[in-house]
Structures are given as structure tokens and as C-alpha cells.
Enzyme design. Structure first.
Site, PDB file in Angstrom:
ATOM      1  N   ARG A  52     -11.541  35.882 112.736  1.00  0.00           N
ATOM      2  CA  ARG A  52     -12.374  35.010 111.920  1.00  0.00           C
ATOM      3  C   ARG A  52     -13.232  35.862 110.987  1.00  0.00           C
ATOM      4  O   ARG A  52     -13.600  36.994 111.348  1.00  0.00           O
ATOM      5  CB  ARG A  52     -13.248  34.124 112.802  1.00  0.00           C
ATOM      6  N   ARG A  56      -5.931  34.015 108.636  1.00  0.00           N
ATOM      7  CA  ARG A  56      -5.554  33.544 109.973  1.00  0.00           C
ATOM      8  C   ARG A  56      -4.405  32.548 109.879  1.00  0.00           C
ATOM      9  O   ARG A  56      -3.445  32.617 110.653  1.00  0.00           O
ATOM     10  CB  ARG A  56      -6.756  32.914 110.674  1.00  0.00           C
ATOM     11  N   TYR A  83     -10.260  35.734 132.746  1.00  0.00           N
ATOM     12  CA  TYR A  83      -9.289  36.810 132.925  1.00  0.00           C
ATOM     13  C   TYR A  83      -8.281  36.940 131.783  1.00  0.00           C
ATOM     14  O   TYR A  83      -7.620  37.953 131.674  1.00  0.00           O
ATOM     15  CB  TYR A  83      -8.509  36.569 134.228  1.00  0.00           C
ATOM     16  N   LYS A  85     -16.373  32.916 118.760  1.00  0.00           N
ATOM     17  CA  LYS A  85     -16.639  31.480 118.652  1.00  0.00           C
ATOM     18  C   LYS A  85     -16.545  30.800 120.007  1.00  0.00           C
ATOM     19  O   LYS A  85     -17.361  29.941 120.338  1.00  0.00           O
ATOM     20  CB  LYS A  85     -15.646  30.843 117.679  1.00  0.00           C
ATOM     21  N   HIS A  94     -10.772  32.993 105.516  1.00  0.00           N
ATOM     22  CA  HIS A  94     -10.241  32.362 106.731  1.00  0.00           C
ATOM     23  C   HIS A  94      -8.736  32.140 106.607  1.00  0.00           C
ATOM     24  O   HIS A  94      -8.028  32.002 107.607  1.00  0.00           O
ATOM     25  CB  HIS A  94     -10.951  31.030 106.968  1.00  0.00           C
ATOM     26  N   HIS A 102      -7.877  31.385 120.185  1.00  0.00           N
ATOM     27  CA  HIS A 102      -8.169  29.972 120.366  1.00  0.00           C
ATOM     28  C   HIS A 102      -8.601  29.770 121.811  1.00  0.00           C
ATOM     29  O   HIS A 102      -8.071  30.387 122.725  1.00  0.00           O
ATOM     30  CB  HIS A 102      -6.946  29.122 120.043  1.00  0.00           C
TER      31      HIS A 102
END
Length: 405
Positions: free
Chosen positions: A243, A336, A369, A270, A333, A359
Site C-alpha cells: 500500500r 497493487r 501465524y 492496515k 495504489h 489482505h
């Protein structure tokens, strides 16, 4: 040793005129200068060293200031920054009603501040201060009904900011739920407004996915004539496709060039999860070339005016405009979306792509993990992606870089 009242009373500045600091323990100290004697509490919150003023001696006695220190420590133990809580209390104290919407909203904001990124927290408060507080901030929260809330939201919607109106309604609803939980309201009027606002028409970030267009973009970036750090940021963006905020705030301490790995801490992500970015040979080369210029500072891409801050959030987009790519063609952006589209088209493992895109993993136990999940395949994918972009830029024959590559 803990302070005594006698020690506080007899304390003087240092002989060289500089302030003297007398520690009482647990972060509490008395700062003594030529003007007076001030109680201060040193503490860490969110990885940052902070100081809280607790009063002036002898107006605030040693016994009283210890009680204030203990109260501040209780806030820290419960995950609340006592400095932010103090600001919220002062702001609330200026309001006519202790249970006004603004007072409760600021209290709610201070409580949840540790769970948000700094940018997200700032956007929420800015939205309140610009679009909500001026029209209903001083009203008792229990007296705000659905029609009066809708009138506030209609003002936002009326200027064409439909998405902002929906986000404001969401934040207002969270404040009302907090007010209900703390016994200061009985209903959430935001819940009665579902469907009352115009729907949001979602628009994807402008991007380029046609290989010929991608090649033109990459060649244009190579010809960028602005500052070297900005050119490096432009070159690195398509190779790592993080990002924009994660890119511009990158720190040298996060990057291990020998291991070809960039580890972004959870507090800067994020989704609040640590993220690993494998660095291709091309990405590592860009960083090695930049390191002699900015490597002694904190930020990989420091601001133009000071190296104590990262570059502005508009820098990459402004550079793209300077190269001739308008906001409807390409954005920071958009790198991405470019990578996601082409990687999926080339048949790479969708789960590996999603993990590399960072995401969010909604299963919080698994999220603890999975930051290293699919890492070997992600390394192969990132190198294959960099090779593919290099071939595009050079105008050579492009060989699909599928998983078998």
C-alpha cells in the site's frame, strides 16, 4: 530511592543552570528549573516515549502526585494512553453537557486509539470535527434521534461525498453503541438509517494492466527527472506492490538486504498483522543504490524538507502526474491492482497472491501465524514478477511466468 517532601522542598536546579530531575520511581520525577518545580510522568505507549504533566510542586503534594501516577498507570494497564485520555477530558470539559455527543465520541476515540493505525485514527477524528461535531457535537447523546442524525449526514451527501457520509454514519453508530454500553444512551439512531443514504458506487483505483501500457509506464519511470528518492520509490512500487502508506513510511531498520526481506511491523499495516515482503534481486538493487543517500536516517524515503519524516502521501501520485499519467489512468495504489490482476492471469496460487497483498485474515488465531504463509512460493513469485516487468520494460519477448516458471 523514593522522594521525600524535604528533598522536594530543598531541590534546586543544577549548578550549570540546567533543570534537575529527581526520580520517585515508576516513571514519576520532579523537574526542577529556575522557574519552578514540575511533576512529570515518563511512560511508553505504542512504542513511543511520552511525558505526562501531573502538576506543580508544592501545589500538588508528593502524596497527591503519587495517586495521579497510579491512576495513569491503571490507564496504561487497560490499554489507554493517559496523555490522550487527558486531552479527551479537557476537550469534554469545555462542553456544556458531560454526556454530549462530542464528549462521548472523544472518549470512545481515546479508548480505541491503540487498536488503530495513526492514519486511520486521524481520519476518524477529522471526519467528526469537520462533518459531525459542528452540527450535533454539543447535543446530549440521548437526545439525538434518527431524523436529526440524518440531517447531518445529508449535508455530507449533498456535496457529493457519499462514501464519506456512509463512513461518518458507521463511526457515529459505533459511538452510540459505546454510549449505550456505558449507560448514557438507550438507542442507536444510526441503526434506523440503513438504506436512507444513496448507495456508494465503488470505483477501483486507476491502474494499468495491459502489458504494453505497463511497459510504457516502467520506461517513463526510468526517465523520471525529479529527486532520486522519489524515482527509487516509483521504481520499487511495482516490484513490491504494498500500500502507498506502507511504501512511503518504510524504515531501513525493517529491511534486511542480505536476506532480501522487508518485514513491516503490525502497527504499520492496515490489518494490524506483521507482513513479510520478499525482495527480488531488482528490488534489492534499487535499495542498495539508495542506501548511501538515505541509509543513515530512519526512513528509506524521507520527506523533501526533513529526513525526520517520511515523504508526503501525495509524492508518488504527483510524480505520476508529472510523467503524464492522470488520476484516471494510474495511481500509487494502482500498482497493487496491476500486480494482482496479472499474477492471477498468469496462474499463480491465489492464496499466495492474497497473502502477498496482505489482505486481512479474519481468523484472528490463524492471523497470528500466517504472516510467513506460502513464503517460499511468494519468493519465487516476486522474483518471477520482477523478471517479467524487466522483460516488458526492455521490449523483449514476454514469456508467461506461471507457477512452473
Amino acid at each position: 530511592m523514593p522522594l521525600t517532601d524535604t528533598a522536594c522542598r530543598n531541590a534546586k536546579p543544577r549548578e550549570d543552570g540546567k533543570p534537575a530531575k529527581l526520580s520517585d520511581g515508576a516513571g514519576l520525577f520532579l523537574l526542577v528549573n529556575t522557574v519552578g518545580k514540575y511533576w512529570r510522568l515518563a511512560y511508553r505507549f505504542g512504542g513511543k516515549q511520552k511525558t505526562l504533566a501531573l502538576g506543580v510542586y508544592p501545589g500538588v503534594s508528593l502524596k497527591e502526585v503519587r495517586e495521579r501516577r497510579d491512576e495513569a498507570r491503571k490507564l496504561l494497564d487497560s490499554g489507554v494512553d493517559p496523555g490522550e485520555a487527558r486531552k479527551a477530558q479537557k476537550a469534554a470539559g469545555t462542553l456544556n453537557a458531560a454526556n454530549s455527543f462530542e464528549a462521548i465520541a472523544r472518549e470512545w476515540h481515546a479508548k480505541y486509539l491503540p487498536t488503530w493505525t495513526e492514519g486511520h485514527a486521524d481520519r476518524i477524528m477529522r471526519r467528526f470535527e469537520v462533518d459531525v461535531f459542528p452540527w450535533m457535537g454539543g447535543r446530549p447523546v440521548a437526545n439525538i434521534d434518527a431524523p436529526s442524525l440524518l440531517a447531518v449526514l445529508r449535508r455530507i451527501e449533498g456535496r457529493g461525498a457519499v462514501d464519506t457520509a456512509h463512513r461518518a454514519m458507521q463511526s457515529v453508530g459505533q459511538v452510540f453503541r459505546y454510549a449505550i454500553a456505558t449507560g448514557r444512551a438507550e438507542r442507536n439512531p444510526a441503526a434506523d438509517l440503513v438504506g436512507a443514504l444513496a448507495p456508494v458506487i465503488k470505483q477501483s483505483f486507476a491502474t494499468i494492466t495491459d502489458p504494453r501500457g505497463v511497459a510504457e509506464l516502467l520506461r517513463a519511470i526510468d526517465g523520471y527527472q525529479g529527486t532520486f528518492p522519489v524515482q527509487c520509490a516509483l521504481k520499487l512500487a511495482p516490484l513490491v506492490f504494498v500500500r502507498p502508506g506502507e511504501l512511503r513510511q518504510a524504515e531501513w531498520a525493517e529491511i534486511d538486504l542480505d536476506a532480501a526481506t522487508w518485514v513491516i511491523p503490525a502497527e504499520r499495516m492496515k490489518m494490524r498483522e506483521k507482513h513479510i515482503v520478499p525482495l527480488s534481486d531488482q528490488a534489492a538493487a534499487i535499495l542498495r543504490e539508495l542506501h548511501p543517500l538515505t541509509g543513515r536516517g530512519r526512513y528509506v524515503f524521507p520527506g523533501a524538507r526533513t529526513n525526520g519524516r517520511p515523504m508526503s502521501e501525495n509524492t508518488v501520485n504527483a510524480a505520476l502526474r508529472r510523467l503524464g499519467f492522470d488520476k484516471d489512468t494510474m495511481t500509487g495504489h494502482g500498482f497493487r491492482h496491476m500486480a494482482s490482476t496479472l499474477l492471477n492471469e498468469q496462474g499463480w496460487n491465489r492464496d499466495a497472491i492474497e497473502r502477498q497483498m496482505a489482505h486481512g485474515e479474519r481468523n484472528q488465531i490463524r492471523a497470528t501465524y500466517n504472516y510467513a504463509e506460502y513464503l517460499p512460493e511468494r519468493r519465487r513469485m516476486m522474483q518471477a514478477w520482477a523478471n517479467y516487468l524487466g522483460t516488458l520494460k526492455e521490449g523483449g519477448k514476454v514469456v508467461p511466468f506461471r507457477r512452473s516458471a
